[in-house]
Design a protein around this motif. Sequence first.
Motif, short mmCIF file in Angstrom:
data_model
loop_
_atom_site.label_atom_id
_atom_site.label_comp_id
_atom_site.label_asym_id
_atom_site.label_seq_id
_atom_site.Cartn_x
_atom_site.Cartn_y
_atom_site.Cartn_z
N THR A 186 29.48 127.74 12.51
CA THR A 186 28.13 127.97 11.98
C THR A 186 27.07 127.27 12.82
N HIS A 187 27.48 126.67 13.95
CA HIS A 187 26.54 125.91 14.77
C HIS A 187 26.29 126.59 16.12
N GLU A 188 25.18 126.19 16.71
CA GLU A 188 24.82 126.63 18.07
C GLU A 188 25.62 125.80 19.07
N CYS A 189 26.53 126.44 19.81
CA CYS A 189 27.36 125.74 20.78
C CYS A 189 27.07 126.27 22.19
N ILE A 190 27.21 125.40 23.17
CA ILE A 190 26.96 125.78 24.56
C ILE A 190 28.26 126.28 25.17
N ILE A 191 28.23 127.47 25.75
CA ILE A 191 29.41 128.09 26.32
C ILE A 191 29.49 127.77 27.81
N ASP A 192 30.58 127.14 28.22
CA ASP A 192 30.79 126.77 29.63
C ASP A 192 31.66 127.83 30.28
N PHE A 203 41.26 121.52 19.25
CA PHE A 203 41.23 120.19 18.64
C PHE A 203 42.63 119.84 18.13
N ASP A 204 42.86 118.53 18.04
CA ASP A 204 44.10 118.03 17.45
C ASP A 204 43.86 117.85 15.95
N ILE A 205 44.43 118.75 15.16
CA ILE A 205 44.29 118.71 13.70
C ILE A 205 45.64 118.37 13.10
N ASP A 206 45.77 117.17 12.54
CA ASP A 206 47.02 116.73 11.90
C ASP A 206 48.21 116.84 12.85
N GLY A 207 47.98 116.48 14.11
CA GLY A 207 49.07 116.48 15.08
C GLY A 207 49.37 117.82 15.71
N HIS A 208 48.61 118.84 15.38
CA HIS A 208 48.80 120.17 15.95
C HIS A 208 47.51 120.64 16.61
N GLU A 209 47.63 121.31 17.74
CA GLU A 209 46.45 121.82 18.42
C GLU A 209 45.95 123.08 17.73
N GLU A 210 44.68 123.07 17.40
CA GLU A 210 44.08 124.22 16.69
C GLU A 210 42.90 124.75 17.49
N ALA A 211 42.81 126.07 17.62
CA ALA A 211 41.72 126.72 18.35
C ALA A 211 40.60 127.07 17.40
N VAL A 212 39.37 126.72 17.77
CA VAL A 212 38.19 127.04 16.98
C VAL A 212 37.29 127.95 17.80
N GLN A 213 36.93 129.08 17.25
CA GLN A 213 36.05 130.02 17.93
C GLN A 213 34.61 129.55 17.80
N VAL A 214 33.90 129.46 18.93
CA VAL A 214 32.50 129.02 18.91
C VAL A 214 31.64 130.07 19.60
N ASN A 215 30.34 129.96 19.38
CA ASN A 215 29.42 130.87 20.05
C ASN A 215 28.06 130.21 20.14
N GLY A 216 27.18 130.81 20.93
CA GLY A 216 25.84 130.26 21.09
C GLY A 216 25.05 131.04 22.12
N ARG A 217 23.76 130.74 22.17
CA ARG A 217 22.87 131.48 23.08
C ARG A 217 22.88 130.94 24.50
N PHE A 218 23.35 129.68 24.67
CA PHE A 218 23.35 129.05 25.99
C PHE A 218 24.70 129.24 26.67
N ARG A 219 24.67 129.77 27.88
CA ARG A 219 25.88 129.89 28.71
C ARG A 219 25.61 129.19 30.03
N MET A 220 26.53 128.28 30.38
CA MET A 220 26.33 127.43 31.56
C MET A 220 27.49 127.58 32.52
N SER A 232 18.86 117.44 24.86
CA SER A 232 17.52 117.91 24.49
C SER A 232 17.42 118.30 23.02
N GLY A 233 18.59 118.41 22.35
CA GLY A 233 18.59 118.74 20.93
C GLY A 233 18.75 120.21 20.63
N ALA A 234 19.10 121.02 21.65
CA ALA A 234 19.15 122.47 21.44
C ALA A 234 20.48 122.96 20.87
N ALA A 235 21.58 122.25 21.17
CA ALA A 235 22.89 122.78 20.79
C ALA A 235 23.95 121.69 20.93
N ILE A 236 25.16 122.05 20.52
CA ILE A 236 26.33 121.16 20.66
C ILE A 236 27.06 121.53 21.95
#
Length: 299
Positions: A186-192, A203-220, A232-236
């Motif tokens: 639900t957040h603005e994330c920067i796509i590399d 991320f490591d969730i309870d000892g297991h690697e879990e994939a989280v889908q992210v999106n955002g307007r910034f692509r770098m 700058s405060g624009a995104a994560i």
Amino acid sequence: MDKIDRMRAFALVAQNASFTIAAQRMGRSARLVSKYVADLENTLGVQLLNRTTRSVALTDAGATYLALCTPLLDGFDELEERVRNEQASLRGTIHISAPTGFGALRLAPSLALFAAKHPNVDLDLRFSDRRVSIVEEGIDLAIRIGPMRDSSLKVRQLGRMPLVVCASPAYLERTGTPSHPRALVTHECIIDGNMTEPTVWRFDIDGHEEAVQVNGRFRMNTPAGSARIAASGAAIARCPAYTVADALKSGDLVELFAEHRVTPYVVAALFPQNRHLTTRVRTLIDHLAGDPTLCPDDA
């Protein structure tokens, strides 16, 4: 005419796809380098290069000859180094490739220390965030961060580099602090775009690697750019630790989900498998591997 000079001229032209660059590296004129290559072709009785007014490309015979003559040239260089006792006084040029941000912030200071110890070694630094072709571009040593996908290269691990998810206090005040990695959807994330999976953060969730889908307007295409946008405060952002270390210390950025960090990326030195390492390159690799400032434990 010296056969080694002819072989070296051909190899440099082939690796750089340019008579001009080859001539600069040899300290000769482009006309003389062209003569070297032509004489080599006449001696062998085969065409090694296809030439046009705009490009230079290997023939099949040229590709075979390049693969065979490159280790011979490296061995000749090594022979000369040993005869001159260059273990104590190295000399020659090392062509190095590295990511722009890491090269400027971490690698350059380490190379400056190496250069001070070895004043007869020239360092040709090429910082770029694109994945260069080591063999085709005449690179002696490439520094890379992340998964090592090219099985044709030898790898020497230099250290480890964590990936840090972070945001500015202003962004978190405006949007609220995500309580769990899954909340990033639900957040603005920067796509590399340099990442293997740009829109998937793991991320490591309870000892297991879990994939989280992210999106955002910034692509770098550079981690340093992602870090600046986040500050700058624009995104994560999700960045290698070296790009955000100072901002985290100053409070311009705040790390999120530190307890859920996945296994750090590898920082490694890569070089061609079929190329015999010269003493100067081997000494540089040892220097980098032993430099604690390159990949500090608190990164």
